[in-house]
Enzyme design. Structure first.
Site, PDB file in Angstrom:
ATOM      1  N   PHE A   1       0.830  -1.202   0.000  1.00 17.26           N
ATOM      2  CA  PHE A   1       0.000   0.000   0.000  1.00 17.26           C
ATOM      3  C   PHE A   1       0.867   1.256   0.000  1.00 17.26           C
ATOM      4  CE2 PHE A   1      -2.521   3.112   2.657  1.00 17.26           C
ATOM      5  CZ  PHE A   1      -3.420   3.444   1.656  1.00 17.26           C
ATOM      6  N   GLU A   2       0.580   2.176  -0.905  1.00 15.49           N
ATOM      7  CA  GLU A   2       1.259   3.472  -0.973  1.00 15.49           C
ATOM      8  C   GLU A   2       0.191   4.541  -0.749  1.00 15.49           C
ATOM      9  OE1 GLU A   2       2.746   6.507  -0.773  1.00 15.49           O
ATOM     10  OE2 GLU A   2       4.477   5.275  -1.356  1.00 15.49           O
ATOM     11  N   PRO A   3       0.119   5.108   0.461  1.00 11.88           N
ATOM     12  CA  PRO A   3      -0.995   5.999   0.804  1.00 11.88           C
ATOM     13  C   PRO A   3      -1.046   7.287  -0.016  1.00 11.88           C
ATOM     14  CG  PRO A   3       0.675   6.024   2.534  1.00 11.88           C
ATOM     15  CD  PRO A   3       1.036   4.908   1.599  1.00 11.88           C
TER      16      PRO A   3
END
Length: 489
Positions: free
Chosen positions: A250-252
């Site tokens: 996950f890359e916010p």
């Protein structure tokens, strides 16, 4: 038991029907592609100005809606092209990185197809079930100078939270206004990615981005996975084994992850490498075929019957490809002989206009490269690396080189020629031998990572191959996919 048997048969029939009914449209799309290819776009370094006549022409067709939805930092327009009357919105955007244009070209191929009179039944199904929205070239300022980032120097794909850039704000606003069920996030990736543990390039890579750190799979993300499984099966027909899957950490800050989180099934598509396809025109065709086929399965709704279990079976992306790999070559250092693999990358250098490029190659790794691969591989077990020499005659200008039989010089061990007058703006040479200025001193030969790969491969006292600026030339036949040598002043 008999009941379970029938259930299995029914399930298998459902799966086969999903893929089987798309064979016809996929084959037709592939075989007729050249009819719809936008021939004004044939190279990667396309500009905003190249697209405007095409967008204007599309706007003349009453079936299409063209709206200006924003501007880049430097004032270039961002256009949304919409077509279809269905109640399912599908949003496709490309080139949020300015140097990733493959899918932008494919979008205009798709638009040409949609405006044609062919495959009426299939198109009617698409356009009555869906409303398609295309936002090509989200980062026109980056495209102008063929660079990843925008004029602010930021990566738009890491601007989903702060929305500092007008391009990012536009993407968010359009996504929110459409609340699209599906979103296609279209990119290019390095040609040096391979499908994990294979020597095959990751010609196309996919990702259904995670929407949280736990990488949970809800219905929105699952639908993206199902469409990706479908597209993978399409690509396997035309580039077997050449599909990769991105790591889904996950890359916010990323748009894909957030668009998934906001409720649009986000499908990331990355155009990688394919042998001898420098301008990625075959990969462009694969984009065209697979995206249109995916749109068709969305229109039919039968992607819902696809199992997401096959998503994890797509090999992960790895980055273990060289342009040229030499296996087991002998290198003589301080009187001792060593066996090495040598991996070479040919890096593109833009010209000042950003309309073309030349190659400046580097040795990227050496040693045991048994777990790495190459687009071109030479088994050099019987060859020894030898430094090249400077040809003793000095030439007045580059024009004097036209009558040279360079292959004969290479056979004699010469890899450099000295020229008195070299134009200031000249950075590379077209002949397969490096050019040096009148006062340039060629460094002592040293096989090291980062150095330009220029040397000879000798066997039994005879030069059999030359490597000039990372390009391999067979001195017996003269064969080699040579592009350019270097000029050192």
């Amino acid at each position: 038991m008999k009941h379970n048997y029938y259930l299995i048969i029914i399930a298998l029939f459902a799966v086969f029907s999903v893929f089987g009914q798309h064979v016809d449209i996929t084959d037709k799309l592939f075989s007729t592609y050249e009819k719809y290819q936008e021939h004004s776009l044939t190279e990667r370094r396309i500009k905003h100005g190249d697209l405007q006549p095409l967008i204007s022409k599309i706007g003349e067709d009453p079936r299409f809606q063209v709206n200006k939805v924003g501007e880049s930092i430097e004032g270039r327009s961002l256009s949304l092209i919409s077509v279809g009357t269905g109640n399912i919105d599908v949003f496709l955007w490309s080139q949020m990185h300015g140097d990733e244009p493959t899918a932008t070209q494919a979008i205009f191929d798709i638009l040409n197809f949609l405006s044609s009179e062919n495959l009426k039944q299939e198109k009617e199904k698409i356009l009555k079930s869906l409303k398609l929205h295309f936002l090509p070239m989200l980062n026109p300022d980056g495209a102008q100078v063929y660079t990843r980032r925008n004029a602010l120097g930021i990566d738009i794909n890491r601007d989903a939270l702060m929305l500092q850039s007008p391009e990012g704000k536009t993407l968010k606003r359009v996504r929110d206004s459409l609340n699209a069920k599906f979103g296609f996030n279209l990119h290019d990736q390095s040609t040096y990615y391979n499908a994990e543990r294979t020597n095959k390039p990751a010609t196309v890579s996919y990702l259904a981005p995670a929407y949280n750190y736990e990488k949970d799979i809800n219905e929105v993300r699952a639908n993206a996975m199902k469409v990706i499984v479908f597209m993978n099966n399409i690509i396997q027909n035309y580039a077997p084994g050449q599909v990769g899957r991105y790591n889904d950490d996950f890359e916010p800050r990323a748009f894909g992850d957030n668009i998934q989180k906001w409720g649009t099934s986000a499908i990331l598509i990355e155009s990688g490498g394919y042998k001898d396809d420098v301008e990625k025109q075959y990969i462009r065709k694969l984009n065209y075929v697979s995206i249109l086929s995916a749109i068709y399965t969305i229109a039919n709704g039968n992607y819902k019957d696809i199992s997401i279990a096959d998503y994890e079976k797509i090999p992960e992306n790895d980055r273990k490809l060289f342009d040229l790999k030499l296996k087991g070559v002998t290198y003589d250092l301080l009187g001792k002989k060593y066996k090495l693999d040598v991996g070479i990358h040919r890096f593109e250098v833009d010209d000042p206009s950003h309309n073309n490029f030349y190659y400046s190659s580097k040795i990227s790794d050496q040693g045991d490269l048994s777990t790495f691969y190459g687009y071109e591989v030479l088994d050099a077990q019987e060859h020894t690396i030898k430094p090249g020499k400077i040809y003793p005659n000095i030439f007045k200008n580059l024009g004097d080189l036209s009558k040279l039989k360079v292959i004969d010089l290479l056979k004699l061990g010469y890899t450099y020629i000295r020229v008195d007058n070299i134009p200031k703006d000249k950075r590379f040479g077209e002949l397969p031998i490096n050019i040096i200025g009148p006062n340039y001193k060629v460094p002592k030969f040293n096989l090291q990572v980062g150095n330009n790969p220029t040397f000879l491969l000798e066997r039994n006292g005879k030069n059999e191959y030359a490597v000039i600026n990372g390009f391999l030339i067979d001195l017996k036949t003269g064969d080699g996919k040579f592009k350019n040598a270097m000029i050192f002043k």
